[in-house]
Design a protein around this motif. Structure first.
Motif, PDB file in Angstrom:
ATOM      1  N   SER A 171      -5.079   7.023   0.686  1.00 14.51           N
ATOM      2  CA  SER A 171      -4.639   6.216  -0.448  1.00 14.51           C
ATOM      3  C   SER A 171      -4.926   4.738  -0.180  1.00 14.51           C
ATOM      4  CB  SER A 171      -3.149   6.426  -0.702  1.00 14.51           C
ATOM      5  OG  SER A 171      -2.383   5.829   0.314  1.00 14.51           O
ATOM      6  N   ALA A 219      -7.617   2.474  -2.260  1.00  8.53           N
ATOM      7  CA  ALA A 219      -7.144   1.241  -2.869  1.00  8.53           C
ATOM      8  C   ALA A 219      -7.962   0.048  -2.402  1.00  8.53           C
ATOM      9  CB  ALA A 219      -5.671   1.027  -2.530  1.00  8.53           C
ATOM     10  N   ILE A 235      -3.185  -2.350  -2.226  1.00 12.60           N
ATOM     11  CA  ILE A 235      -2.078  -1.419  -2.467  1.00 12.60           C
ATOM     12  C   ILE A 235      -1.451  -1.618  -3.842  1.00 12.60           C
ATOM     13  CG2 ILE A 235       0.266  -0.852  -1.688  1.00 12.60           C
ATOM     14  CD1 ILE A 235      -0.735  -1.079   1.135  1.00 12.60           C
ATOM     15  N   SER A 280      -5.954   9.350  -5.651  1.00  9.29           N
ATOM     16  CA  SER A 280      -6.674   8.312  -6.383  1.00  9.29           C
ATOM     17  C   SER A 280      -5.633   7.325  -6.893  1.00  9.29           C
ATOM     18  CB  SER A 280      -7.447   8.930  -7.549  1.00  9.29           C
ATOM     19  OG  SER A 280      -6.544   9.193  -8.599  1.00  9.29           O
ATOM     20  N   PRO A 281      -6.059   6.120  -7.235  1.00 10.23           N
ATOM     21  CA  PRO A 281      -5.062   5.128  -7.679  1.00 10.23           C
ATOM     22  C   PRO A 281      -4.273   5.580  -8.897  1.00 10.23           C
ATOM     23  CG  PRO A 281      -7.146   4.055  -7.209  1.00 10.23           C
ATOM     24  CD  PRO A 281      -7.404   5.525  -7.131  1.00 10.23           C
ATOM     25  N   ASN A 302      -2.951  -1.972  -6.500  1.00  6.35           N
ATOM     26  CA  ASN A 302      -3.669  -1.200  -7.515  1.00  6.35           C
ATOM     27  C   ASN A 302      -3.198   0.244  -7.576  1.00  6.35           C
ATOM     28  OD1 ASN A 302      -5.209  -3.478  -7.927  1.00  6.35           O
ATOM     29  ND2 ASN A 302      -6.676  -2.884  -6.335  1.00  6.35           N
ATOM     30  N   LEU A 303      -2.541   0.700  -6.519  1.00  4.06           N
ATOM     31  CA  LEU A 303      -2.113   2.096  -6.489  1.00  4.06           C
ATOM     32  C   LEU A 303      -0.940   2.302  -7.431  1.00  4.06           C
ATOM     33  CD1 LEU A 303      -2.155   2.860  -2.671  1.00  4.06           C
ATOM     34  CD2 LEU A 303      -3.711   3.738  -4.389  1.00  4.06           C
ATOM     35  N   ASN A 304      -0.839   3.510  -7.929  1.00  4.22           N
ATOM     36  CA  ASN A 304       0.314   3.838  -8.773  1.00  4.22           C
ATOM     37  C   ASN A 304       1.594   3.850  -7.959  1.00  4.22           C
ATOM     38  OD1 ASN A 304       2.198   6.198  -9.698  1.00  4.22           O
ATOM     39  ND2 ASN A 304       1.192   5.390 -11.534  1.00  4.22           N
ATOM     40  N   TYR A 322       1.905   9.009  -1.434  1.00  2.65           N
ATOM     41  CA  TYR A 322       0.688   9.831  -1.411  1.00  2.65           C
ATOM     42  C   TYR A 322       0.715  10.757  -0.218  1.00  2.65           C
ATOM     43  CZ  TYR A 322      -1.322   7.057  -5.139  1.00  2.65           C
ATOM     44  OH  TYR A 322      -1.548   6.468  -6.337  1.00  2.65           O
ATOM     45  N   PRO A 380       1.749   3.964  -0.485  1.00  5.78           N
ATOM     46  CA  PRO A 380       0.983   4.949   0.298  1.00  5.78           C
ATOM     47  C   PRO A 380       1.837   6.089   0.832  1.00  5.78           C
ATOM     48  CG  PRO A 380       0.352   2.722   0.896  1.00  5.78           C
ATOM     49  CD  PRO A 380       1.487   2.591  -0.064  1.00  5.78           C
TER      50      PRO A 380
END
Lengths: 279, 462
Positions: free
Chosen positions: B25, B29, B35, B154-155, B37-39, B45, B42
């Motif tokens: 993750s 990203a 980070i 994925s993000p 940008n990630l939903n 994930y 980490p």
């Protein structure tokens, strides 16, 4: 001699233990008089050498920043602090000639003469009628049901609540609105027939309309009762009181006529507080 | 590899999937700066990857272990010589036992019929194959899933939401264990009771005044006629519970008032645990205390006043049960009294009321709903109590309101009906389930009333 306060805040939190009260703590016609009062919670001193008179039929406002000891002082005046084990009280409290802290003083009789209204309305989980009738019953003030009915009605009328509740006296007191509850608590206090009423921030949990009603009520009550009120609202102090006492870090800084305190304070700390520089 | 090894392997692979998913993750990203940008963070994930690979593989493991014995057994049966196909179920079971015993011991050293030895060897090899196949399938599935979850990172993947959902489901499953168990108990009791009511009419049971469950099991046996009127039992239960509550309610309530209102903190820290020790004494101990100490004492005291107290009396059992329940009442009442806001006490003191007036007129009324709730819970406890009554109140189903006589209770009868060698479809034993059902309904009603009372008045002073 009045000196200009340093704008630096450290000046305000300076050691106040050496300060002397300015203004006039005495009253010609004192109902209650306190002399050289020191109050401790365990080792921490909450009140430093405070003396104050409260004149008959006078409204005295006590103002000051949070934690300045004004509520503690008020609660000592009818020994409400007795229930707090860590609290130790020195000094002389008198209600007219009687020593409030005399070992032989009966607390029950004292509190019948010096009533108290708290910050948060605290009606008992009983009916409106029983809330008001509670004190008279405890003190055996009513010889008959008719007497009691009359005491309840008169007290509710004096508290300005009669018109609103006369049709539902059996409804629970906790079902009233906040302002009504507080007036119910005032009625409850009046019903015992006290000489002095202590009020501990009675409007701080209320909206402006309910506050206005209670302030109006205080003006009427002062014809029959002596009132000491602790408040955070300086406007309220200015509106309802004849004399104002300013507390700061456990010291009584200044006592003067209310008008004087709010227009031309004698002490720099009082001025700083009422002009909103801290508090 | 055996099952426990596989389980450990699953945990290791889950840890690996966690690390890989987490790293992946961060990688997708674009390093630690990306980070945002990630939903999700980490860690989510990583957790999602671990769950993705762990849950299905462990499910496979569980299902395999549950069913492989059965399948292997079926294969063996299929392959047995035709002469054995005619055997009855129990004989077949015996034969299979022999086979598996042979399989565990060394087959070559034992002498047996050749087809049994063959079957035993076949069993061993099948078990071996099953174990190997499980290992292969398990590793493949786990690896495949961890690769799959690694690919899925994925993000846009809403890892946080999914992980939260998984935990929510896990918590729900834990909560449902209690519910399902209760449902299971209720249904088993109901079905047995229905069987009982087929032989004894419901109203005879509920309103009958005679309890004598002994009945002839076989023709010509000399025994009781079998009368199943539950009234004496419920009357006995009520009598003993009433005596217990007469002791427990005043004592418990007063103790609670003392502890919460008058006792200094030092006394409180000493007395409260001491009182709660009472709740920790096993009921058997209360039972022999009642039977060996209290009952003879009552008997002697009674005879001094010219009263004849039975050596097994409702009074002895009720008194001791009352003492046992004191901590229940006191502990619950203590909590509700402490929950009464200090502002109400201040209000009452401020009007010049004394401490006892404040307690009587303000605190107790304000705490009453909680106290009533506590008392009703204590009543449920008293009704369900068995040991004390078995030992101190006796077994005679007398219908009496005299506490000096021996009575019996519902729970005691259930115990005596089911203890020992019993035939489990005679009305005698089935009546235990019917009694249990009625008892359950009564305590359920009491508990619901208690909860309703507590709920209805709870907000009153908040």
């Amino acid at each position: 001699m009045k000196t200009k306060i340093n704008e630096n805040d450290t000046q305000i939190t300076q050691d106040v233990s050496t300060l002397q009260t300015v203004g006039n703590v005495f009253s010609d016609n004192a109902k209650m008089s306190m002399r050289n009062v020191n109050v401790f919670y365990d080792d921490k001193q909450a009140i430093h050498d405070v003396s104050l008179d409260i004149g008959k039929n006078e409204v005295v406002a006590m103002i000051g920043p949070s934690g300045c000891g004004k509520s503690t002082f008020l609660r000592c005046m009818n020994r409400m602090n007795d229930t707090i084990d860590s609290c130790r009280i020195e000094g002389d409290f008198r209600l007219e000639k009687d020593d409030i802290y005399h070992p032989k003083q009966d607390v029950v009789a004292l509190r019948a003469r010096v009533g108290i209204v708290f910050q948060k309305p605290n009606p008992f989980p009983k009916s409106i009628y029983d809330n008001v009738a509670y004190g008279p019953k405890v003190h055996g003030l009513a010889a008959s049901k008719t007497d009691l009915d009359e005491i309840v009605e008169v007290s509710l009328r004096k508290a300005g609540l009669w018109a609103e509740v006369k049709d539902r006296l059996t409804a629970p007191g906790t079902g009233l609105s906040g302002g009504q509850q507080q007036r119910l608590c005032i009625a409850r206090t009046i019903a015992v027939g006290p000489e002095v009423i202590l009020m501990d921030e009675p409007c701080s949990a209320l909206d402006p309309i309910a506050t206005a009603k209670i302030e109006e009520l205080m003006a009427e009550l002062s014809q029959n009762f002596t009132i000491a009120i602790v408040t955070h609202s300086m406007q309220q102090a200015a509106r309802v009181s004849q004399r104002t006492a300013y507390f700061h870090m456990g010291k009584l800084i200044e006592v003067n006529d209310t008008k004087r305190v709010f227009t031309n304070p004698e002490h720099e700390l009082t001025e700083a507080y009422i002009t909103g520089r801290f508090g | 590899m055996n099952t426990s090894m596989l389980l450990i392997l699953a945990l290791l692979l889950m840890a690996m999937a966690f690390t890989l998913g987490r790293k992946r993750s961060i990688a997708v990203a674009g390093g630690s700066q990306g980070i945002r940008n990630l939903n999700s963070l980490p860690g989510y994930y990583g957790t999602l990857s671990a769950l993705w690979c762990g849950i299905p593989s462990i499910l496979i493991l569980v299902v395999w272990v549950l069913f492989d014995d059965y399948i292997i057994q079926q294969i063996i049966i299929q392959e047995l010589p035709s002469s054995t196909q005619a055997l009855s179920d129990s004989e077949l079971g015996l034969l299979l036992n022999t086979v598996s015993n042979m399989a565990i011991n060394d087959t070559s050293t034992l002498s047996a019929e050749p087809y049994i030895i063959a079957a035993a060897e076949r069993l061993n090899s099948l078990q071996h194959i099953s174990q190997m196949a499980l290992t292969v399938v398990f590793i493949c599935v786990t690896m495949g899933l961890s690769w799959f979850s690694w690919m899925r990172v994925s993000p846009d993947l809403k890892a946080r939401v999914k992980v939260e959902n998984v935990f929510k489901i896990a918590l729900l499953m834990c909560a449902s264990i209690a519910v399902f168990t209760t449902a299971g108990i209720v249904f088993s009791v109901i079905f047995e009771s229905i069987k009982f009511f087929q032989s004894v009419p419901f109203f005879d049971f509920i309103f009958g005044l005679q309890w004598s469950p002994q009945m002839a099991i076989r023709e010509g046996q000399i025994g009781g006629s079998g009368a199943f009127g539950a009234v004496p039992l419920f009357a006995g239960t009520m009598l003993i519970s009433a005596i217990a509550m007469i002791i427990a309610v005043p004592a418990g309530l007063m103790a609670a008032i003392y502890l919460s209102e008058y006792a200094s903190p030092r006394v409180r820290t000493f007395v409260k645990p001491a009182l709660e020790v009472l709740a920790g004494v096993p009921t058997v101990v209360y039972g022999f205390f009642a039977a060996l100490t209290v009952a003879p004492y009552l008997r002697e005291t009674g005879s001094m006043f010219g009263l004849s107290v039975s050596s097994e009396s409702a009074l002895a059992a009720g008194l001791v049960m009352g003492v046992m329940i004191i901590p229940f009442v006191s502990s619950l009442s203590d909590d509700v009294i402490n929950a009464v806001p200090q502002s109400l006490r201040d209000g009452s003191f401020g009007l010049g009321a004394t401490h006892s007036e404040t307690i009587k007129q303000v605190i107790i009324p304000a705490a009453l709903p909680g106290i009533v709730g506590g008392i009703l819970l204590a009543v449920s406890r008293a009704i369900g109590e068995t040991m004390i009554v078995v030992m101190a109140a006796g077994l005679a189903a007398n219908l009496t309101a005299n506490p000096m006589e021996s009575v019996t209770t519902v729970t005691v009868q259930i115990v005596t009906l089911l203890v020992g060698d019993q035939e489990f479809n005679s009305p005698k034993t089935l009546s235990a389930f019917a009694l249990g059902l009625i008892l359950f309904v009564i305590t359920l009603i009491l508990n619901s009333i208690a909860l309703m009372v507590v709920k209805k008045y709870r907000e009153q002073y908040e």
